[in-house]
Design a protein around this motif. Sequence first.
Motif, PDB file in Angstrom:
ATOM      1  N   LEU A  98       5.731  -0.797  -3.468  1.00 54.33           N
ATOM      2  CA  LEU A  98       6.316  -0.320  -2.214  1.00 54.33           C
ATOM      3  C   LEU A  98       7.334   0.779  -2.496  1.00 54.33           C
ATOM      4  O   LEU A  98       7.353   1.816  -1.813  1.00 54.33           O
ATOM      5  CB  LEU A  98       6.968  -1.484  -1.477  1.00 54.33           C
ATOM      6  CG  LEU A  98       7.725  -1.140  -0.187  1.00 54.33           C
ATOM      7  CD1 LEU A  98       6.814  -0.444   0.812  1.00 54.33           C
ATOM      8  CD2 LEU A  98       8.333  -2.412   0.422  1.00 54.33           C
ATOM      9  N   GLN A 101       5.562   3.992  -3.215  1.00 57.35           N
ATOM     10  CA  GLN A 101       5.098   4.639  -1.991  1.00 57.35           C
ATOM     11  C   GLN A 101       6.215   5.477  -1.373  1.00 57.35           C
ATOM     12  O   GLN A 101       5.991   6.608  -0.932  1.00 57.35           O
ATOM     13  CB  GLN A 101       4.603   3.592  -0.992  1.00 57.35           C
ATOM     14  CG  GLN A 101       3.309   2.908  -1.378  1.00 57.35           C
ATOM     15  CD  GLN A 101       2.824   1.938  -0.309  1.00 57.35           C
ATOM     16  OE1 GLN A 101       3.426   1.829   0.766  1.00 57.35           O
ATOM     17  NE2 GLN A 101       1.738   1.228  -0.582  1.00 57.35           N
ATOM     18  N   THR A 212      14.403   2.228   4.843  1.00 60.94           N
ATOM     19  CA  THR A 212      13.369   2.088   5.877  1.00 60.94           C
ATOM     20  C   THR A 212      13.862   1.445   7.159  1.00 60.94           C
ATOM     21  O   THR A 212      13.263   1.624   8.216  1.00 60.94           O
ATOM     22  CB  THR A 212      12.197   1.253   5.348  1.00 60.94           C
ATOM     23  OG1 THR A 212      12.671  -0.083   5.053  1.00 60.94           O
ATOM     24  CG2 THR A 212      11.612   1.873   4.083  1.00 60.94           C
ATOM     25  N   LEU A 219       6.911  -4.682   5.248  1.00 60.26           N
ATOM     26  CA  LEU A 219       6.315  -3.448   4.733  1.00 60.26           C
ATOM     27  C   LEU A 219       5.238  -3.744   3.697  1.00 60.26           C
ATOM     28  O   LEU A 219       4.187  -3.094   3.679  1.00 60.26           O
ATOM     29  CB  LEU A 219       7.410  -2.564   4.117  1.00 60.26           C
ATOM     30  CG  LEU A 219       8.390  -1.940   5.108  1.00 60.26           C
ATOM     31  CD1 LEU A 219       9.555  -1.305   4.355  1.00 60.26           C
ATOM     32  CD2 LEU A 219       7.689  -0.899   5.978  1.00 60.26           C
ATOM     33  N   THR A 222       2.117  -4.888   5.667  1.00 60.93           N
ATOM     34  CA  THR A 222       1.375  -3.866   6.412  1.00 60.93           C
ATOM     35  C   THR A 222       0.890  -2.722   5.533  1.00 60.93           C
ATOM     36  O   THR A 222      -0.142  -2.098   5.833  1.00 60.93           O
ATOM     37  CB  THR A 222       2.246  -3.297   7.542  1.00 60.93           C
ATOM     38  OG1 THR A 222       3.459  -2.741   6.993  1.00 60.93           O
ATOM     39  CG2 THR A 222       2.599  -4.383   8.544  1.00 60.93           C
ATOM     40  N   ARG A 223       1.597  -2.429   4.455  1.00 55.91           N
ATOM     41  CA  ARG A 223       1.235  -1.286   3.609  1.00 55.91           C
ATOM     42  C   ARG A 223       0.365  -1.670   2.416  1.00 55.91           C
ATOM     43  O   ARG A 223      -0.323  -0.816   1.852  1.00 55.91           O
ATOM     44  CB  ARG A 223       2.502  -0.611   3.077  1.00 55.91           C
ATOM     45  CG  ARG A 223       3.273   0.238   4.082  1.00 55.91           C
ATOM     46  CD  ARG A 223       4.589   0.674   3.476  1.00 55.91           C
ATOM     47  NE  ARG A 223       5.253   1.701   4.266  1.00 55.91           N
ATOM     48  CZ  ARG A 223       5.443   2.961   3.853  1.00 55.91           C
ATOM     49  NH1 ARG A 223       4.991   3.320   2.654  1.00 55.91           N
ATOM     50  NH2 ARG A 223       6.061   3.830   4.599  1.00 55.91           N
TER      51      ARG A 223
END
Length: 392
Positions: A98, A101, A212, A219, A222-223
Amino acid sequence: MHTLTRQVLTAAAFAAMATPLTAQTGTGPAAVRSRVQAVLDSLHAHGRFAGATAGVVLADGTSFGVAVGESDSVANVPMRPTDRMLAGSVGKTFFAALALQLVHEGRIALDDPLSKYLGSEPWWLDENGNARLPNGHDITLRMLMNHTSGIVRYEFDPDFTAEFTRDPYRVWKPAEQIAYVLDTEPPFAAGQGWDYSDTNYILLGLVIEKVTGRSAYDLIRTRILEPLRLTNTVPSDAPVIPGLVQGYAGSNNPFGGADAVLVDGRLAFNPQFEWAGGGFATTALDLARWARDLYEGRAFDPSLLPQVLDGVAARQLGRGARYGLGAIIRDTPLGPAWGHSGFFPGYLTEMRYFPDHRIAVAFQVNTSDGRAVGRSTSAIVQLLGEAVVGER
């Protein structure tokens, strides 16, 4: 100072990853599964653990899970490949992905100072304007991710252990955990050594949520979890976790209590405290799929993979081991191997990706007593990898 070793993937190396090697030619999934099952059966026959699972992803994308023994040795419930266990520090790889990203999106940078994001926190400075966090003014996000910050483990502080055992269902705030390392002397200057520490990833989790404005768990769901269809991976953020099987912590359970960590389906403590230091329950099959997606660059932009694999010497993890950005890097008889290990009272986990063969394997066992298993989890995933390519 630990020596910095570089492992940069060339264009040729990426091309090699795109073509399955011939080690698996002539061996169908059924034969591979049989060999993997035989490894688990042998481990169980010679060990003293209740049960274990293994997950495998082959070069062509075929995947399967196998199991041995029991998920509950009192009720005599057979272990199933779909049974969840606490993955311990393997969960750091989700938080690392994460963060990567966000790096690619330009929202954070690996060499940004930690103070850029957390310097305004009420616990950051003392009354004289000095950073209370060890090496606070010099730490970068990269140092958090590769454990070169010089920040030690909060959970090893005897005061934390005492408080945890006194109130095992307490819901911890990250600032309360970080408080155990404030105003302490670091073992080395920032970037000048290596020491594995969950505190690093607690701080990384705080940075992610500050930037964020969202829950890191949300996150990741969903990611990462939903797009990659890791449907058996869930946060370990409460004492009751759906599908979690019994774990056995042995007589050396660091959190006290009995050998069995589940009582009537409820953990004898709240695992929520682990958060970005691990923080997930999952299956060996999901972890094998995750390892392949992660290290083939599907979880973040693949241009960052060379930095992930730019490891520093991590002698605590064994001879020749290196640690990158949420990745343990080893040289093995099957070529380089990238992955992570995990410990949580009652459970041991290991996942590994072998880029020369484009296979991934993962192993979970429902005991945290390594003596009961008979081999290190690192040695076990190596055995599984060799079984997959037909060298065992």
